[in-house]
Design a protein around this motif. Structure first.
Motif, PDB file in Angstrom:
ATOM      1  N   ASP A   5     142.892 131.144  14.048  1.00 51.64           N
ATOM      2  CA  ASP A   5     144.344 131.388  14.027  1.00 51.64           C
ATOM      3  C   ASP A   5     144.786 131.916  12.664  1.00 51.64           C
ATOM      4  OD1 ASP A   5     145.109 128.514  16.135  1.00 51.64           O
ATOM      5  OD2 ASP A   5     144.632 130.603  16.646  1.00 51.64           O
ATOM      6  N   ASP A   6     144.250 131.289  11.595  1.00 47.23           N
ATOM      7  CA  ASP A   6     144.558 131.771  10.241  1.00 47.23           C
ATOM      8  C   ASP A   6     144.041 133.197  10.052  1.00 47.23           C
ATOM      9  OD1 ASP A   6     145.791 129.426   9.451  1.00 47.23           O
ATOM     10  OD2 ASP A   6     143.934 128.549   8.676  1.00 47.23           O
ATOM     11  N   ALA A   7     142.847 133.459  10.603  1.00 51.79           N
ATOM     12  CA  ALA A   7     142.234 134.779  10.438  1.00 51.79           C
ATOM     13  C   ALA A   7     143.083 135.875  11.070  1.00 51.79           C
ATOM     14  CB  ALA A   7     140.836 134.779  11.041  1.00 51.79           C
ATOM     15  N   TYR A  52     140.339 146.166  13.674  1.00 49.02           N
ATOM     16  CA  TYR A  52     139.008 145.747  14.115  1.00 49.02           C
ATOM     17  C   TYR A  52     138.829 144.246  13.882  1.00 49.02           C
ATOM     18  CZ  TYR A  52     133.982 145.690  14.806  1.00 49.02           C
ATOM     19  OH  TYR A  52     132.725 145.407  15.286  1.00 49.02           O
ATOM     20  N   GLY A  53     139.331 143.759  12.738  1.00 51.91           N
ATOM     21  CA  GLY A  53     139.247 142.321  12.465  1.00 51.91           C
ATOM     22  C   GLY A  53     139.992 141.508  13.507  1.00 51.91           C
ATOM     23  N   MET A  54     141.209 141.968  13.878  1.00 54.71           N
ATOM     24  CA  MET A  54     141.990 141.255  14.894  1.00 54.71           C
ATOM     25  C   MET A  54     141.262 141.243  16.237  1.00 54.71           C
ATOM     26  SD  MET A  54     146.001 142.151  14.199  1.00 54.71           S
ATOM     27  CE  MET A  54     145.877 143.887  13.818  1.00 54.71           C
ATOM     28  N   ALA A  55     140.683 142.404  16.620  1.00 50.94           N
ATOM     29  CA  ALA A  55     139.955 142.486  17.892  1.00 50.94           C
ATOM     30  C   ALA A  55     138.747 141.559  17.884  1.00 50.94           C
ATOM     31  CB  ALA A  55     139.520 143.928  18.141  1.00 50.94           C
ATOM     32  N   SER A  56     138.040 141.514  16.765  1.00 45.38           N
ATOM     33  CA  SER A  56     136.855 140.656  16.653  1.00 45.38           C
ATOM     34  C   SER A  56     137.230 139.182  16.806  1.00 45.38           C
ATOM     35  CB  SER A  56     136.188 140.898  15.296  1.00 45.38           C
ATOM     36  OG  SER A  56     135.128 140.001  15.085  1.00 45.38           O
ATOM     37  N   MET A  59     139.897 138.024  18.393  1.00 49.27           N
ATOM     38  CA  MET A  59     140.309 137.832  19.792  1.00 49.27           C
ATOM     39  C   MET A  59     139.101 137.615  20.694  1.00 49.27           C
ATOM     40  SD  MET A  59     143.297 140.719  19.984  1.00 49.27           S
ATOM     41  CE  MET A  59     144.806 140.540  19.026  1.00 49.27           C
ATOM     42  N   GLU A  60     138.023 138.326  20.437  1.00 53.09           N
ATOM     43  CA  GLU A  60     136.773 138.113  21.180  1.00 53.09           C
ATOM     44  C   GLU A  60     136.323 136.659  21.042  1.00 53.09           C
ATOM     45  OE1 GLU A  60     134.246 141.866  19.932  1.00 53.09           O
ATOM     46  OE2 GLU A  60     133.164 140.646  21.388  1.00 53.09           O
ATOM     47  N   LYS A  61     136.319 136.184  19.789  1.00 51.21           N
ATOM     48  CA  LYS A  61     135.843 134.829  19.518  1.00 51.21           C
ATOM     49  C   LYS A  61     136.794 133.770  20.074  1.00 51.21           C
ATOM     50  CE  LYS A  61     133.368 136.320  15.376  1.00 51.21           C
ATOM     51  NZ  LYS A  61     133.330 136.351  13.905  1.00 51.21           N
ATOM     52  N   GLN A  62     138.070 134.136  20.210  1.00 44.34           N
ATOM     53  CA  GLN A  62     139.044 133.196  20.776  1.00 44.34           C
ATOM     54  C   GLN A  62     138.970 133.137  22.310  1.00 44.34           C
ATOM     55  OE1 GLN A  62     142.643 134.866  18.978  1.00 44.34           O
ATOM     56  NE2 GLN A  62     142.903 133.021  17.716  1.00 44.34           N
ATOM     57  N   GLY A  63     138.127 133.964  22.875  1.00 44.38           N
ATOM     58  CA  GLY A  63     138.028 134.008  24.339  1.00 44.38           C
ATOM     59  C   GLY A  63     139.202 134.726  24.974  1.00 44.38           C
ATOM     60  N   LYS A  64     139.680 135.776  24.326  1.00 42.42           N
ATOM     61  CA  LYS A  64     140.790 136.584  24.839  1.00 42.42           C
ATOM     62  C   LYS A  64     140.302 138.015  25.049  1.00 42.42           C
ATOM     63  CE  LYS A  64     144.206 133.831  22.287  1.00 42.42           C
ATOM     64  NZ  LYS A  64     145.240 133.855  21.215  1.00 42.42           N
ATOM     65  N   PRO A  65     139.428 138.231  26.049  1.00 40.89           N
ATOM     66  CA  PRO A  65     138.790 139.544  26.212  1.00 40.89           C
ATOM     67  C   PRO A  65     139.781 140.676  26.485  1.00 40.89           C
ATOM     68  CG  PRO A  65     138.399 138.153  28.132  1.00 40.89           C
ATOM     69  CD  PRO A  65     139.005 137.287  27.082  1.00 40.89           C
ATOM     70  N   VAL A 104     131.273 153.941  15.983  1.00 43.50           N
ATOM     71  CA  VAL A 104     130.115 153.200  16.505  1.00 43.50           C
ATOM     72  C   VAL A 104     130.470 151.729  16.690  1.00 43.50           C
ATOM     73  CG1 VAL A 104     127.814 152.350  15.915  1.00 43.50           C
ATOM     74  CG2 VAL A 104     128.362 154.774  15.609  1.00 43.50           C
ATOM     75  N   PHE A 105     131.069 151.117  15.683  1.00 42.63           N
ATOM     76  CA  PHE A 105     131.388 149.688  15.770  1.00 42.63           C
ATOM     77  C   PHE A 105     132.482 149.405  16.787  1.00 42.63           C
ATOM     78  CE2 PHE A 105     128.633 147.566  12.994  1.00 42.63           C
ATOM     79  CZ  PHE A 105     128.384 148.361  11.878  1.00 42.63           C
ATOM     80  N   ILE A 106     133.429 150.325  16.941  1.00 46.01           N
ATOM     81  CA  ILE A 106     134.481 150.141  17.959  1.00 46.01           C
ATOM     82  C   ILE A 106     133.869 150.176  19.352  1.00 46.01           C
ATOM     83  CG2 ILE A 106     136.521 151.196  19.007  1.00 46.01           C
ATOM     84  CD1 ILE A 106     137.170 152.197  16.096  1.00 46.01           C
ATOM     85  N   ASN A 107     132.997 151.155  19.592  1.00 44.68           N
ATOM     86  CA  ASN A 107     132.343 151.246  20.906  1.00 44.68           C
ATOM     87  C   ASN A 107     131.477 150.024  21.195  1.00 44.68           C
ATOM     88  OD1 ASN A 107     133.496 153.601  21.698  1.00 44.68           O
ATOM     89  ND2 ASN A 107     131.701 154.896  21.410  1.00 44.68           N
ATOM     90  N   LEU A 108     130.803 149.519  20.159  1.00 39.84           N
ATOM     91  CA  LEU A 108     130.008 148.299  20.337  1.00 39.84           C
ATOM     92  C   LEU A 108     130.911 147.126  20.694  1.00 39.84           C
ATOM     93  CD1 LEU A 108     127.337 148.394  17.469  1.00 39.84           C
ATOM     94  CD2 LEU A 108     126.940 148.623  19.928  1.00 39.84           C
ATOM     95  N   GLY A 109     132.070 147.048  20.069  1.00 45.59           N
ATOM     96  CA  GLY A 109     133.021 145.985  20.391  1.00 45.59           C
ATOM     97  C   GLY A 109     133.489 146.068  21.835  1.00 45.59           C
ATOM     98  N   ILE A 110     133.832 147.290  22.281  1.00 43.50           N
ATOM     99  CA  ILE A 110     134.260 147.486  23.676  1.00 43.50           C
ATOM    100  C   ILE A 110     133.131 147.078  24.632  1.00 43.50           C
ATOM    101  CG2 ILE A 110     134.873 149.233  25.390  1.00 43.50           C
ATOM    102  CD1 ILE A 110     136.285 150.762  23.089  1.00 43.50           C
TER     103      ILE A 110
END
Length: 591
Positions: free
Chosen positions: A205-207, A232-236, A238-244, A270-276
């Motif tokens: 949440d702080d992140a 990208y940090g926010m998306a990463s 959200m992934e960890k928070q279980g908010k796909p 490259v990193f954005i596509n890997l995140g998707i």
């Protein structure tokens, strides 16, 4: 957007500036700004001005600022392109040149980027050392914003070295500095680093809140690349928070932003596509991830992405294929991954050894240079001390002649004025005081006399015990030598009169003056002495010894020379030892 406008302005200036100097300055700044998103163009720009930078060096003995800034920009661009060997060589060159130029702000910048490079290599302790050097120097110079930028790197090195508590402290300090000096770029960097640390500590949440603050600041600044990293940090997170769904939305928004922006970088895509692909792999329709993984794989190979990027692509592809039950292909990609990973580890080990060697060689050379510098400084200080010692015993003009190689200095001066002064009843005075008190008293008296001799452009010859000797007209002839000596004599009497009032026992002096010819020269081999010889010296000494306390006893020659400007009291004729009968006077003041 402000950042894009600035890039456009710099690009135009790099082509159309009125002078070559302005064109080079614009190209250097543009290359620096393009470091993250178009390194190839940055390198092209730097190569286009290399000749001008080298020419600037040839036109002066010291390193030129232009060539030094060229090395700095080349090192920064190489660092951002993962060409760490080129980066370190160029940055160390820049650092050494900034030091030779005494350009300390440039030195701070070079130290900071060396720290960034070692941080990116994974040599966190070395990176920390250089970041601390940058921070310390910036503090000494009062460059508060550069203190903040160096502090972010200190925090990063602690974070990557798995020291999260120290990292948090440093990133918060960088944030405090940024807000104190109102540096929005530094503030956004500090926020982003702090958010990344929160993410590593699973304070999600702080992140995300801190990433969002960083994003908003970068949006205000028009920093598209910075906005992308914050997104990208926010998306990463959200992934960890279980908010796909939210993470996927953020990744797609980021992909569009970079596609529409001239500052997008291949690595970022490259990193954005890997995140998707990661998000889609975990969705109800994981097959949709294949498209993004294949595009990422081809894109990474096409753009020559660094091995660390490609190895991540191989691993994500292998995991996906295994998940989809395509074990034969998954095994193939696992083999690619392991082979490339081993190659990378071996290459990194070799490179790390090389980078350590580079750092060692630079520090060794720097220490050697420092030794030479210190030796030169010590030698210069010894020379200065020697010169001060010479000036304490010799007139400046005579000291210069001796330094230039003259070994025999003896000159005849036809018309000079010599003064002797002696403290009355000094033997009895000495018996009443301790050695320390006596030396202190003589020092007070003679220091005042020294000031007067400088004031009247006279030359102090020596002190012998309680006696003081000066001359006017030596070593530089002076038509007003007798007048200057007479004025000083009156000052000396007044000083002793005032000093006597502050002492428990009164003191007084006798002064004698005579004008005539002398021989002046240097005697001695180990202890030099500039002295005077001749009848004039002897006569002046007799004027003092045959004088009276609190009076200035002068010869008739002196009285005749100064009769129009000074008043005298006739003493009459008297027998002077070694001279016979002489007509003498007391100098009493100005007319």
């Amino acid at each position: 957007m402000k950042h894009l406008q600035r890039l456009a302005e710099l690009e135009e200036l790099s082509k159309t500036a009125a002078t070559e100097e302005k064109r080079v300055e614009a190209a250097l700044e543009l290359a620096f700004e393009l470091r993250n998103n178009n390194a190839a163009e940055a390198v092209r720009l730097l190569e286009s001005i290399r000749h001008s930078a080298e020419k600037a060096d040839e036109e002066q003995e010291a390193p030129s600022q232009t060539r030094t800034e060229w090395y700095f920009a080349r090192g920064v661009v190489a660092s951002c392109s993962f060409e760490f060997d080129i980066a370190l060589e160029a940055l160390f060159q820049a650092l050494e040149r900034f030091r030779r130029l005494h350009a300390q702000e440039g030195e701070v910048r070079a130290l900071r980027w060396i720290a960034i490079t070692y941080r990116n290599i994974g040599m966190y302790v070395t990176g920390l050392e250089y970041a601390e050097q940058a921070r310390m120097l910036a503090k000494e110079l009062g460059l508060i914003n550069l203190v903040g930028y160096a502090t972010t790197i200190v925090g990063d090195c602690y974070m990557m070295n798995k020291e999260p508590e120290k990292a948090i402290i440093e990133h918060r300090e960088a944030l405090r500095v940024a807000r104190e000096v109102q540096d929005g770029v530094l503030e956004s960097q500090a926020l982003w680093s702090l958010a990344r640390e929160y993410e590593e500590m699973n304070r999600l949440d702080d992140a995300i809140a801190t990433y969002r603050q960083s994003y908003e600041l970068r949006r205000e600044q028009g920093d598209a690349m910075g906005m992308g990293t914050s997104n990208y940090g926010m998306a990463s997170v959200m992934e960890k928070q279980g908010k796909p769904c939210e993470a996927l939305k953020e990744y797609h928004r980021l992909a569009r932003l970079l596609r529409d922006s001239p500052v997008g970088s291949p690595q970022a895509e490259v990193f954005i596509n890997l995140g998707i692909a990661r998000v889609l792999k975990r969705s109800k329709k994981p097959e949709r991830a294949r498209k993004y993984l294949l595009e990422t794989f081809e894109f990474a190979k096409k753009h020559g992405s660094a091995g660390t990027v490609l190895v991540n692509v191989y691993l994500e592809m292998a995991n996906y294929l295994k998940q989809m039950g395509e074990f034969e292909q998954a095994l193939e990609y696992y083999e690619y991954y392991h082979k490339l990973n081993q190659d990378l580890l071996q290459r990194e080990a070799q490179q790390t050894s090389q980078y350590f060697r580079q750092a060692y060689e630079f520090d060794k050379a720097r220490q050697q240079n420092e030794i030479y510098r210190l030796r030169n400084e010590e030698l210069a200080e010894v020379n200065r001390q020697n010169e001060r010692l010479l000036l304490n015993v010799l007139p400046e003009a005579i000291a210069k002649r001796m330094k230039s190689g003259e070994t025999m200095i003896a000159e005849y001066f036809e018309n000079v004025t010599v003064l002797f002064a002696d403290i009355v009843d000094f033997t009895q005075l000495a018996a009443k005081h301790s050695p320390e008190e006596l030396v202190s008293l003589l020092n007070r008296i003679f220091s005042a006399f020294d000031i007067f001799s400088e004031q009247y452009n006279l030359e102090k010859i020596k002190t012998i015990g309680d006696a003081y000797m000066i001359v006017g007209g030596v070593p530089h002839p002076n038509p007003h030598h007798a007048e200057s000596v007479a004025n000083m004599a009156l000052e000396m009497l007044e000083t002793i009169h005032l000093l006597s009032k502050s002492l428990p026992s009164p003191i007084d002096i006798r002064i004698g003056i005579h004008t005539g010819a002398v021989v002046a020269g240097v005697i001695g081999q180990k202890k030099f002495s500039y002295d005077l010889w001749g009848d004039t010296v002897n006569t002046a000494s007799r004027m003092e010894s045959h004088g009276e306390a609190g009076k200035i006893h002068v010869s008739e020659t002196v009285q005749r020379a100064l009769a129009s400007t000074f008043s005298f009291e006739a003493r009459g004729t008297m027998e002077i030892k070694g001279k016979g009968v002489m007509n003498t006077y007391f100098l009493t003041g100005l007319r």
